[in-house]
Enzyme design. Structure first.
Site, short mmCIF file in Angstrom:
data_model
loop_
_atom_site.label_atom_id
_atom_site.label_comp_id
_atom_site.label_asym_id
_atom_site.label_seq_id
_atom_site.Cartn_x
_atom_site.Cartn_y
_atom_site.Cartn_z
N LYS A 139 8.36 -9.99 1.41
CA LYS A 139 7.75 -8.87 2.14
C LYS A 139 6.82 -8.20 1.15
O LYS A 139 7.10 -8.18 -0.04
CB LYS A 139 8.82 -7.88 2.58
CG LYS A 139 9.73 -8.43 3.65
CD LYS A 139 10.63 -7.34 4.16
CE LYS A 139 11.61 -7.87 5.18
NZ LYS A 139 12.58 -6.86 5.57
N HIS A 142 6.21 -2.37 -0.34
CA HIS A 142 5.96 -1.26 0.56
C HIS A 142 5.90 0.05 -0.22
O HIS A 142 6.52 0.19 -1.25
CB HIS A 142 7.11 -1.23 1.57
CG HIS A 142 6.77 -0.49 2.81
ND1 HIS A 142 6.88 0.87 2.89
CD2 HIS A 142 6.30 -0.91 4.01
CE1 HIS A 142 6.50 1.26 4.11
NE2 HIS A 142 6.15 0.19 4.80
N HIS A 145 8.99 1.53 -1.60
CA HIS A 145 9.56 1.06 -2.87
C HIS A 145 8.95 1.79 -4.06
O HIS A 145 9.48 1.71 -5.16
CB HIS A 145 9.31 -0.45 -3.05
CG HIS A 145 10.06 -1.27 -2.06
ND1 HIS A 145 9.44 -2.12 -1.19
CD2 HIS A 145 11.39 -1.34 -1.79
CE1 HIS A 145 10.36 -2.69 -0.41
NE2 HIS A 145 11.54 -2.23 -0.76
#
Length: 579
Positions: A139, A142, A145
């Site tokens: 992923k 983001h 994070h």
């Protein structure tokens, strides 16, 4: 140094009250400065002395305060003693204050300034393992994070600067049902060609597509479960696809960490612990802690009255492990491998319940060290958008911070003289992100605001960097003026005294940060220092002053510059020398 004055005052208190001087150190603190206001340098809390049994806890506290103040004498260090409200105030000799506070900066001790304080003697320095960042494989990184990454980095930096042995760990979400989805989805929607061109973007698109498909399609869900089971059984095709996804992602993340100035000692992940997770299940079973629920899942009863009113699921009905099972295995493995004295997990506050359960199960398994594990929770960031749209990837945020900063910088003439304006804009943009994030309590949510974050005026990371660059430029322009010795009596103006009084608090601020692991104390200390420096720039010119006055002022400015740079580095900010 602050510790010289604290020690001297504590020694006099020890003689007067016939106690060890160490008993007074925790009760003494530097007084916070208010602009232009003359105030005492240290205060002694009478309530702290009553709590510690040094003074009786029943008498009238104000009478005790005045009585103690009357017993104490001025000496070569302390020039004034007065009773405040439940505190005794101490004002130290001004010339000595200047001399002692600025002494270390002439001896190449800049890096260690404030770190040898006696305040830190009570800290149990040992091995600290900090687990932070911990994004999910396949992923994109983001913006959510970002908080875990910068907060964890701050905690690791702080502990390291205070003499702890720090292990920085990134525990990747690289296992579990999401891989079942991705593996099954890649078979249908994936392309090795696209994977080469833009790896994470492509995996993200596949993941979104397969998730949408699985919502209404039972076959898709089943395919995902089958793929994950094949992975748990180590089937070579499934494992090699998983490995490819993992390597691609770690590689991509490392670019972002490099930009943020963040590094890890260990990249671990859930996948490292799936075998040990089965051992944990067996241990729970042999201790009689594993129960089977009505749905056929394996659970641990955490209810105080053992009535199954509060349970934690550790095993699916098909026998595969869960996130918490792997977390239990990981914690036990780390204690065996690294023999840590404390372990700190940095994740958002929605996981508070998970860590409560984790620590409780570890304790019930007889792992007494679980008491030394701590979860540092943080709130959410609202409104973090880039110009282009909604799903915010960290890379886009960093790019935009750099671009906006570069635009702001291009309005000033000094930017044109820089070797690498882009690199400076990157560092300043990241400082702006970090300071906006760290100003308040970590548990609070906050609203992201591009314009406020990138202002040069006001309490921003840009203001910190601007002040640091301005001090560096002052030192550069006056090369050759700075001397090994300086005359402290030339720095007795209130403006310079106020800066030194503020620096008296530096070790206390680090101590406070080490207690509650909140960066706001250090951020606010540094911002205040920058405001005081801005006044001093106006009121204490170096240029045009006689040589000895210029030398003394330069020592003050370069000392302040060192403390500012050290504090910024602990926060995870790289100071820039030109802006």
């Amino acid at each position: 140094m602050a510790c010289f004055f604290r020690r001297s005052i504590a020694a006099q208190l020890g003689r007067t009250l016939q106690q060890s001087e160490d008993a007074f150190i925790p009760a003494l603190s530097a007084v916070a400065v208010f602009k232009k206001q003359q105030n005492a340098d240290f205060k002694l809390s009478i309530s702290a002395l009553r709590t510690n049994g040094i003074l009786p806890s029943n008498g009238d506290i104000q009478m005790q305060t005045e009585d103690l103040a009357a017993q104490l004498k001025q000496d070569s260090v302390v020039e004034d003693i007065s009773a405040g409200s439940a505190v005794v105030n101490f004002k130290v000799n001004r010339k000595l204050l200047v001399q002692k506070m600025l002494e270390p900066f002439g001896k190449d001790e800049d890096e260690k300034y404030g770190l040898n304080s006696e305040l830190f003697h009570t800290l149990k320095r040992g091995t600290t393992l900090v687990e932070y960042s911990s994004p999910n494989i396949a992923k994109k990184f983001h913006a959510g994070h970002l908080r875990s990454t910068i907060i964890g980095n701050f905690i690791a930096n702080l502990k390291q600067s205070l003499g702890y042995n720090v292990i920085r760990m990134n525990y990747l979400g690289d296992w579990g049902m999401q891989f079942g989805l991705l593996g099954a989805g890649f078979g249908l929607f994936g392309s090795q060609e696209k994977l080469k061109q833009n790896p994470l973007q492509h995996l993200f698109e596949v993941y979104v597509q397969v998730n949408k498909e699985a919502e209404n399609n039972e076959d898709m869900k089943q395919a995902a479960q089958d793929f994950f089971r094949r992975l748990e059984q180590r089937e070579s095709q499934a494992v090699s696809l998983w490995q490819q996804f993992r390597e691609i992602t770690v590689d991509e993340y490392q670019h972002i960490y490099k930009r943020l100035g963040v590094h890890f000692d260990i990249y671990s992940g859930e996948s490292f612990h799936q075998d040990q997770a089965q051992e944990v299940v067996q241990q729970l079973q042999s201790r009689g802690l594993l129960k089977t629920s009505e749905k056929g899942t394996g659970v641990v009863d955490l209810s105080p009255s053992a009535d199954m009113s509060s349970v934690c699921t550790v095993l699916r009905s098909d026998g595969t492990t869960l996130y918490i099972t792997r977390d239990l295995a990981a914690a036990i493995d780390r204690q065996e491998k690294y023999n840590f004295d404390e372990m700190i997990y940095v994740t958002d506050k929605s996981q508070a319940g998970h860590f409560q359960q984790l620590f409780q199960i570890l304790l019930s398994m007889g792992q007494s060290w679980a008491d030394r594990c701590e979860h540092v929770p943080f709130g959410l960031v609202r409104g973090m958008k880039t110009r282009s749209g909604e799903v915010v990837f960290l890379e886009d945020v960093l790019d935009e911070a750099r671009a906006r900063m570069l635009h702001n910088m291009s309005q000033t003439k000094t930017t044109k003289e820089m070797d690498d304006p882009e690199d400076t804009a990157e560092k300043v943009g990241i400082s702006a992100l970090i300071v906006q994030d760290f100003k308040g309590p970590l548990q609070s949510d906050y609203t992201f605001d591009w314009d406020r974050m990138l202002q040069t005026q006001g309490d921003t990371g840009v203001f910190l960097q601007y002040t640091h660059a301005r001090l560096c430029s002052l030192v550069r322009r006056n090369e050759g003026v700075e001397a090994a010795t300086f005359d402290p009596s030339l720095l007795l103006e209130q403006t310079s005294i106020t800066i030194l009084q503020h620096l008296l608090r530096y070790d206390e601020v680090l101590y406070l940060s080490a207690q509650d692991l909140q960066p706001k104390h250090l951020v606010n200390f540094l911002l205040k220092l920058c405001h005081l420096i801005a006044s001093a720039h106006r009121e204490l010119p170096v240029k045009g002053s006689s040589q000895d006055v210029a030398q003394a002022r330069l020592r003050l400015f370069s000392g302040a510059c060192s403390v500012l740079a050290n504090g910024m580095r602990i926060l995870g900010i790289t100071p820039v020398n030109k802006m």
